[in-house]
Write a protein that holds these residues in place. Structure first.
Motif, PDB file in Angstrom:
ATOM      1  N   ILE A  70       0.832  -1.204   0.000  1.00 42.87           N
ATOM      2  CA  ILE A  70       0.000   0.000   0.000  1.00 42.87           C
ATOM      3  C   ILE A  70       0.866   1.254   0.000  1.00 42.87           C
ATOM      4  N   GLN A  71       1.955   1.192   0.741  1.00 40.87           N
ATOM      5  CA  GLN A  71       2.876   2.336   0.819  1.00 40.87           C
ATOM      6  C   GLN A  71       3.385   2.728  -0.569  1.00 40.87           C
ATOM      7  N   ASN A  72       3.446   1.764  -1.459  1.00 47.67           N
ATOM      8  CA  ASN A  72       4.015   1.986  -2.789  1.00 47.67           C
ATOM      9  C   ASN A  72       2.987   2.507  -3.797  1.00 47.67           C
ATOM     10  N   LEU A  73       1.700   2.447  -3.453  1.00 45.55           N
ATOM     11  CA  LEU A  73       0.639   2.813  -4.404  1.00 45.55           C
ATOM     12  C   LEU A  73       0.270   4.280  -4.218  1.00 45.55           C
ATOM     13  N   LYS A  74       1.051   5.150  -4.829  1.00 44.61           N
ATOM     14  CA  LYS A  74       0.905   6.592  -4.621  1.00 44.61           C
ATOM     15  C   LYS A  74      -0.358   7.168  -5.248  1.00 44.61           C
ATOM     16  N   LEU A  75      -0.955   6.477  -6.223  1.00 45.30           N
ATOM     17  CA  LEU A  75      -2.149   6.990  -6.900  1.00 45.30           C
ATOM     18  C   LEU A  75      -3.447   6.502  -6.270  1.00 45.30           C
ATOM     19  N   LEU A  76      -3.340   5.693  -5.238  1.00 39.63           N
ATOM     20  CA  LEU A  76      -4.525   5.077  -4.630  1.00 39.63           C
ATOM     21  C   LEU A  76      -5.424   6.146  -3.996  1.00 39.63           C
ATOM     22  N   HIS A  77      -6.709   6.143  -4.375  1.00 37.02           N
ATOM     23  CA  HIS A  77      -7.643   7.072  -3.734  1.00 37.02           C
ATOM     24  C   HIS A  77      -8.826   6.354  -3.091  1.00 37.02           C
ATOM     25  N   HIS A  78      -8.924   5.034  -3.301  1.00 35.61           N
ATOM     26  CA  HIS A  78     -10.032   4.259  -2.729  1.00 35.61           C
ATOM     27  C   HIS A  78      -9.450   2.931  -2.238  1.00 35.61           C
TER      28      HIS A  78
ATOM     29  N   ASN B 167     -12.816 -13.099   9.235  1.00 35.51           N
ATOM     30  CA  ASN B 167     -13.939 -13.275  10.152  1.00 35.51           C
ATOM     31  C   ASN B 167     -13.849 -12.242  11.269  1.00 35.51           C
ATOM     32  N   GLU B 168     -14.899 -12.159  12.068  1.00 35.70           N
ATOM     33  CA  GLU B 168     -14.991 -11.084  13.050  1.00 35.70           C
ATOM     34  C   GLU B 168     -14.052 -11.249  14.233  1.00 35.70           C
ATOM     35  N   THR B 169     -13.424 -12.416  14.392  1.00 37.90           N
ATOM     36  CA  THR B 169     -12.476 -12.606  15.497  1.00 37.90           C
ATOM     37  C   THR B 169     -11.054 -12.242  15.100  1.00 37.90           C
ATOM     38  N   GLU B 170     -10.802 -12.117  13.800  1.00 40.86           N
ATOM     39  CA  GLU B 170      -9.459 -11.822  13.287  1.00 40.86           C
ATOM     40  C   GLU B 170      -9.167 -10.330  13.417  1.00 40.86           C
ATOM     41  N   PHE B 171      -7.936 -10.013  13.809  1.00 46.84           N
ATOM     42  CA  PHE B 171      -7.527  -8.614  13.870  1.00 46.84           C
ATOM     43  C   PHE B 171      -7.078  -8.137  12.489  1.00 46.84           C
ATOM     44  N   LEU B 172      -7.473  -6.927  12.145  1.00 44.74           N
ATOM     45  CA  LEU B 172      -6.959  -6.271  10.939  1.00 44.74           C
ATOM     46  C   LEU B 172      -5.750  -5.450  11.360  1.00 44.74           C
ATOM     47  N   ARG B 173      -4.574  -5.887  10.951  1.00 41.87           N
ATOM     48  CA  ARG B 173      -3.332  -5.232  11.359  1.00 41.87           C
ATOM     49  C   ARG B 173      -2.892  -4.234  10.286  1.00 41.87           C
ATOM     50  N   VAL B 174      -2.862  -2.937  10.643  1.00 37.66           N
ATOM     51  CA  VAL B 174      -2.458  -1.909   9.679  1.00 37.66           C
ATOM     52  C   VAL B 174      -1.443  -0.940  10.274  1.00 37.66           C
ATOM     53  N   ASP B 175      -0.897  -1.240  11.437  1.00 41.26           N
ATOM     54  CA  ASP B 175       0.026  -0.320  12.093  1.00 41.26           C
ATOM     55  C   ASP B 175       1.375  -0.213  11.388  1.00 41.26           C
ATOM     56  N   ALA B 176       1.710  -1.207  10.561  1.00 40.69           N
ATOM     57  CA  ALA B 176       2.995  -1.165   9.862  1.00 40.69           C
ATOM     58  C   ALA B 176       3.003  -0.149   8.727  1.00 40.69           C
ATOM     59  N   LEU B 177       1.852   0.406   8.403  1.00 39.79           N
ATOM     60  CA  LEU B 177       1.779   1.435   7.366  1.00 39.79           C
ATOM     61  C   LEU B 177       2.310   2.744   7.945  1.00 39.79           C
ATOM     62  N   ARG B 178       3.434   3.210   7.405  1.00 37.97           N
ATOM     63  CA  ARG B 178       4.050   4.423   7.967  1.00 37.97           C
ATOM     64  C   ARG B 178       3.208   5.650   7.625  1.00 37.97           C
ATOM     65  N   THR B 179       2.953   5.841   6.344  1.00 39.31           N
ATOM     66  CA  THR B 179       2.093   6.946   5.894  1.00 39.31           C
ATOM     67  C   THR B 179       1.169   6.405   4.810  1.00 39.31           C
ATOM     68  N   PRO B 180      -0.098   6.743   4.840  1.00 38.26           N
ATOM     69  CA  PRO B 180      -1.034   6.245   3.818  1.00 38.26           C
ATOM     70  C   PRO B 180      -0.800   6.942   2.486  1.00 38.26           C
ATOM     71  N   PRO B 181      -1.338   6.395   1.392  1.00 35.39           N
ATOM     72  CA  PRO B 181      -1.222   7.052   0.087  1.00 35.39           C
ATOM     73  C   PRO B 181      -1.721   8.498   0.164  1.00 35.39           C
ATOM     74  N   PRO B 182      -0.992   9.437  -0.406  1.00 31.92           N
ATOM     75  CA  PRO B 182      -1.301  10.861  -0.205  1.00 31.92           C
ATOM     76  C   PRO B 182      -2.656  11.301  -0.759  1.00 31.92           C
ATOM     77  N   GLN B 183      -3.176  10.589  -1.799  1.00 31.24           N
ATOM     78  CA  GLN B 183      -4.433  10.999  -2.428  1.00 31.24           C
ATOM     79  C   GLN B 183      -5.645  10.205  -1.934  1.00 31.24           C
ATOM     80  N   LEU B 184      -5.473   9.440  -0.865  1.00 28.94           N
ATOM     81  CA  LEU B 184      -6.552   8.577  -0.401  1.00 28.94           C
ATOM     82  C   LEU B 184      -7.786   9.392  -0.016  1.00 28.94           C
ATOM     83  N   GLN B 185      -8.924   9.044  -0.642  1.00 30.68           N
ATOM     84  CA  GLN B 185     -10.172   9.769  -0.405  1.00 30.68           C
ATOM     85  C   GLN B 185     -11.222   8.915   0.294  1.00 30.68           C
TER      86      GLN B 185
END
Length: 907
Positions: A715-723, A730-748
């Motif tokens: 994700i860090q590499n996808l600079k054009l990502l806006h969506h 399943n609902e017991t699984e954790f969604l781990r996203v803390d390793a993302l340093r900065t999100p794509p700059p154009q994310l809407q």
């Protein structure tokens, strides 16, 4: 329409010559020569179509030009098909097939050469017979203008509706404001703009308020100086003064001087009826002095941009709405049953009368015209005939000529590309809500969208759509959080007129079962919309020149094994929601296909031949039963949009709403892919995403905690990502996203589906985010402080995302329009500080059973338009409904309040 066809084929020639290095010398030279000839003919075609009424000789010539344009398009597509076929054979096959391919190329070059001679011969014939000098009568064109002028002489009793609108106009006219004021009335053709303004203009109270008045019908053809002369005459006549007799010799400067001198010490009223462009106001405003006496200028227009253009003057805008159901019925009965006691409708005619009034959709002009037509018809047979054949009546009955003429003016004023775009909308069924994104992609696939330097085709197409909306030719039925149109539809009568043009011009045809397929000569049409069928589509096999095929049917339908091979020039195939469960392998013969929409069909797999669709740019298989993409999709090197997820019933109370699709090949091979929603995280798919830097929209399901590093790195590499949409299994699984340093700059837009341990640290950097959905996050920390300051946030959906008892909106949310708070089992209180969410318009609270009171501070949300309470406690709903309760008093300012218990799907 011939000019639009010529514009389209010129663009196709330019694109083909520029983008196809494989063109043979002969083909290239002939296309270049044809383009030059067509360009030289364009200006004459535009002039001819502006005449509205042409001689029969001219009509024949223009129709021949359109047919020639279609033939050129066919030959270009056929040639590209042969080139493609040659390129995709093995070397051995190519050796044996080269002579035939060369023969086919020579044959196409010969046909193009013959077309070139025909075009030159047509141009010579036009000049030899003086076709461009033959003038048609203008009576037909002036007819709607005569009808418009009659509005000035209507009696008050003949006007139905517009009570509130008339009162508002009078208020603006006589509001004691001393500055010159511009008052615009905007609405589609036939909506009653002129009638309303005339009713106000003729009011004795209004007339006596001004010292002199002038009514000018502007329309599409006017000259500045003649318009000023008319103003001088009208002003003088309104005061019964002698009109200067030498106006014809005066130039612009003199005319302006006369008007300024005459109006300088007077309070005046001017009506400019039927204005089509903003240049008019700029041209004449200098002659209408701002003399501080409270003068008023009123204008009527079909175009919103004209109505909202005020330059440097104080202004008001009134947008005309359709007549209410009862008003339309009363007006119809007044015209159709004037000879009956009390204008009452006979019981036996009521079903047909109600249906005809419904088709008018509150358009006063249509209600009056149809009522007048039917006033002389007494039998049920006559009424049912009109109801069943309204298209024929509009085109052949003189009593409905005014409706057709006035609505046609809007179509005639469209630029060439927009004429094609408008007619394309007519192919959808009556009252069909057309998604903006779907329509735009269809226009692009068809080649209707002109190339504009440094502007993406999508943006150009968006501007086309907005232009049609501003011209009142499409009606917006739903908008997003930005106010942008999400869904549009057409007025029934405007659609009927569009269909008649479409059939006449061979642009497209709708088969709805009213006539046999052979009777409508649809084999010549370029586009076919099937809206009823006996199940088998084989009966359409003779229509071999199709560019677009739509199927809108409720029952089960099927393609025969050979049918698709008849449509090798097809550019768009749209089967959305059709009951088609199998596509034959012959799908691969559709070399020219750009757009394939299978959304909502019961299809369980794609044919392997899909890999042969070299030009395919969009594939939509969302909401189908397809679980896995065939590996052949990897061959679709021009694919840009891939919409896919498995079909199932979505319930907002469940964790799983959408499920992605398995991709058993290296999806990173698709170098042009921009939209990819949704894929399942299997194998090395997450690592592949790192190289897909062109992707702008992405959805991934079935994520696991172990995927965190690879996913965040990609994700860090996808600079054009806006969506971006991320979902765990399943609902017991954790969604781990803390390793993302900065999100794509154009994310809407961001959708996180799964349990979150903490609020992601990077939320505060989402400066471009407009839409946030947290689903089943079950956070212990309040997420609101982390997103409150985001400057562009318009929509927030929180579903079981917070497990504590209180939600505090303490600050921020400056641009938030929509807020959904769903499935909060422990929530007992919501607090909204004053000044927070100042622009909120929609609030939905669902399945918050412990919440017994409306949000504290809700009374400060002065812009709130809709409050929806579902699956909430009986105590809460009771307090909102009880007129004596404090909670009731806090929500009285909200126009739309709904409280009920239900199991909630998304609204």
């Amino acid at each position: 329409m011939a000019s639009a066809a010529v514009d389209h084929v010129i663009g196709l020639i330019v694109s083909t010559v520029q983008n196809e290095a494989t063109l043979s010398v002969g083909i290239n030279d002939e296309l270049d020569e044809i383009k030059r000839e067509l360009v030289s003919m364009k200006s004459f075609l535009h002039d001819a179509e502006r005449k509205r009424v042409m001689s029969e000789v001219m009509k024949t010539w223009v129709a021949d030009v359109r047919d020639i344009a279609d033939q050129i398009e066919d030959l270009i597509d056929e040639y590209m098909y042969y080139v493609y076929r040659q390129q995709h054979f093995t070397k051995l096959h190519r050796i044996f097939r080269t002579p035939k391919t060369r023969l086919e190329t020579r044959q196409i070059a010969s046909k193009l050469q013959q077309i070139n001679k025909t075009i030159k011969g047509m141009d010579e014939r036009r000049q030899r017979y003086g076709i461009d000098r033959i003038e048609g009568t203008n009576d037909h064109y002036n007819f709607p203008l005569y009808q418009r002028d009659l509005a000035l002489f209507m009696k008050e009793d003949d006007v139905v509706g517009f009570v509130d609108e008339s009162r508002l106009l009078k208020t603006w006219l006589m509001d004691k404001e001393e500055h010159r004021t511009l008052i615009s009335t905007v609405g589609m053709g036939g909506s009653g703009k002129t009638t309303l303004v005339a009713k106000t203009y003729n009011d004795e109270t209004v007339k006596s308020y001004f010292e002199c008045c002038a009514w000018i019908t502007v329309s599409q053809t006017y000259t500045r100086d003649d318009l000023l002369r008319s103003l001088i005459k009208e002003f003088h006549q309104s005061r019964k003064e002698e009109v200067p007799n030498d106006l014809g010799t005066k130039d612009f400067k003199d005319l302006v001087g006369i008007l300024i001198g005459y109006l300088e010490q007077k309070k005046y009223l001017v009506v400019l009826d039927d204005v089509w462009d903003t240049n008019l106001w700029e041209a004449i405003k200098v002659s209408l002095p701002n003399n501080q006496f409270g003068s008023r200028i009123m204008l009527t227009t079909r175009k919103e941009d004209v109505g909202s253009y005020s330059s440097d003057v104080r202004s008001h805008i009134l947008t005309i709405k359709p007549l209410k159901e009862k008003e339309a019925w009363d007006l119809f009965c007044m015209k159709a049953f004037s000879s009956c006691p009390g204008n009452s409708c006979p019981k036996e005619l009521e079903p047909w009368a109600l249906e005809l009034v419904r088709k008018c959709k509150g358009l006063p002009l249509a209600v009056v015209a149809l009522g007048g037509l039917l006033s002389s018809k007494k039998s049920i047979t006559e009424w049912s005939s009109v109801c069943d054949n309204l298209n024929w009546q509009l085109n052949n009955n003189q009593m409905l000529e005014v409706v057709k003429s006035i609505l046609l003016l809007s179509f005639s004023d469209l630029p060439s590309p927009l004429k094609h775009c408008f007619l394309y909308c007519c192919l959808f069924p009556e009252d069909y809500e057309i998604r903006r994104k779907r329509l735009i992609k269809l226009w692009i696939a068809e080649g209707f969208v002109q190339q504009v330097d440094r502007t993406a085709p999508k943006e150009v197409a968006e501007s086309y759509l907005m232009e049609l909306i501003l011209r009142s030719m499409l009606q917006v039925v739903r908008r997003n959080e930005f106010g942008r149109p999400k869904r549009c539809k057409m007025h029934d009568l405007l659609r009927e007129i569009g269909l008649s043009i479409s059939e006449k011009e061979k642009f497209g045809v709708v088969y709805d079962g009213k006539v046999e397929i052979g009777e409508c000569e649809s084999h010549q049409a370029r586009r076919l919309s099937i809206q009823t069928t006996k199940g088998d589509l084989q009966s359409y096999s003779s229509i071999t020149r199709l560019r677009s095929l739509f199927v809108f049917v409720n029952g089960s339908v099927s393609f025969s094994n050979t049918l698709l091979s008849k449509f090798k020039l097809l550019r768009t195939l749209d089967l959305e929601n059709a009951a088609i469960d199998v596509l034959p392998e012959e799908l691969g013969t559709l070399f020219n296909l750009r757009y394939l929409n299978l959304r909502g069909t019961p299809m369980a797999e794609l044919p392997k031949s899909i890999g042969e669709l070299r030009n395919l740019e969009l594939l939509d298989i969302s909401e189908t039963n397809i679980k896995e993409l065939p590996s052949e999709v990897a061959k679709l090197q021009n694919l840009r949009h891939l919409n896919m997820w498995s079909k199932f019933i979505a319930d907002i109370h469940n964790f799983e709403l959408v499920r992605g699709m398995q991709v058993p090949f290296e999806i990173s091979k698709l170098k042009k892919l921009q939209v990819m929603a949704n894929i399942e995280a299997e194998g090395n798919i997450i690592k592949q995403l790192r190289s897909m830097t062109q992707v702008s929209r992405m959805g991934i399901s079935n994520l696991k905690e172990a995927d965190e590093q690879n996913m965040c790195s990609s994700i860090q590499n996808l600079k054009l990502l806006h969506h971006l949409c991320l979902m765990v299994n399943n609902e017991t699984e954790f969604l781990r996203v803390d390793a993302l340093r900065t999100p794509p700059p154009q994310l809407q837009k961001l959708f996180l589906f799964g349990k979150l341990e903490n609020v992601p640290h990077w939320f505060c950097s989402l400066q471009n985010l407009t839409y946030l959905w947290l689903h089943w996050s079950r956070l212990k920390d309040d997420p609101l402080p982390h997103i409150a300051a985001l400057p562009n946030l318009r929509k927030v959906i929180l579903v079981n995302s917070f497990v504590e008892e209180n939600l505090h909106f303490c600050s921020g949310f400056a641009k938030l329009k929509i807020l959904w708070l769903l499935v909060f089992p422990q929530l007992t209180g919501i607090t909204i500080q004053k000044g927070v969410m100042p622009d909120i318009q929609e609030l939905w609270i669902d399945s918050c059973l412990m919440l017994n009171a409306v949000p504290y501070g809700i009374e400060s949300l002065t812009n709130l338009q809709s409050l929806l309470l579902t699956n909430c406690s009986a105590s809460l709903i009771g307090r909102v409904n009880d007129v004596e309760s404090k909670d009731r008093s806090k929500v009285l300012h909200i126009p739309n309040i709904k409280c009920f218990k239900r199991r909630g799907e998304l609204p």
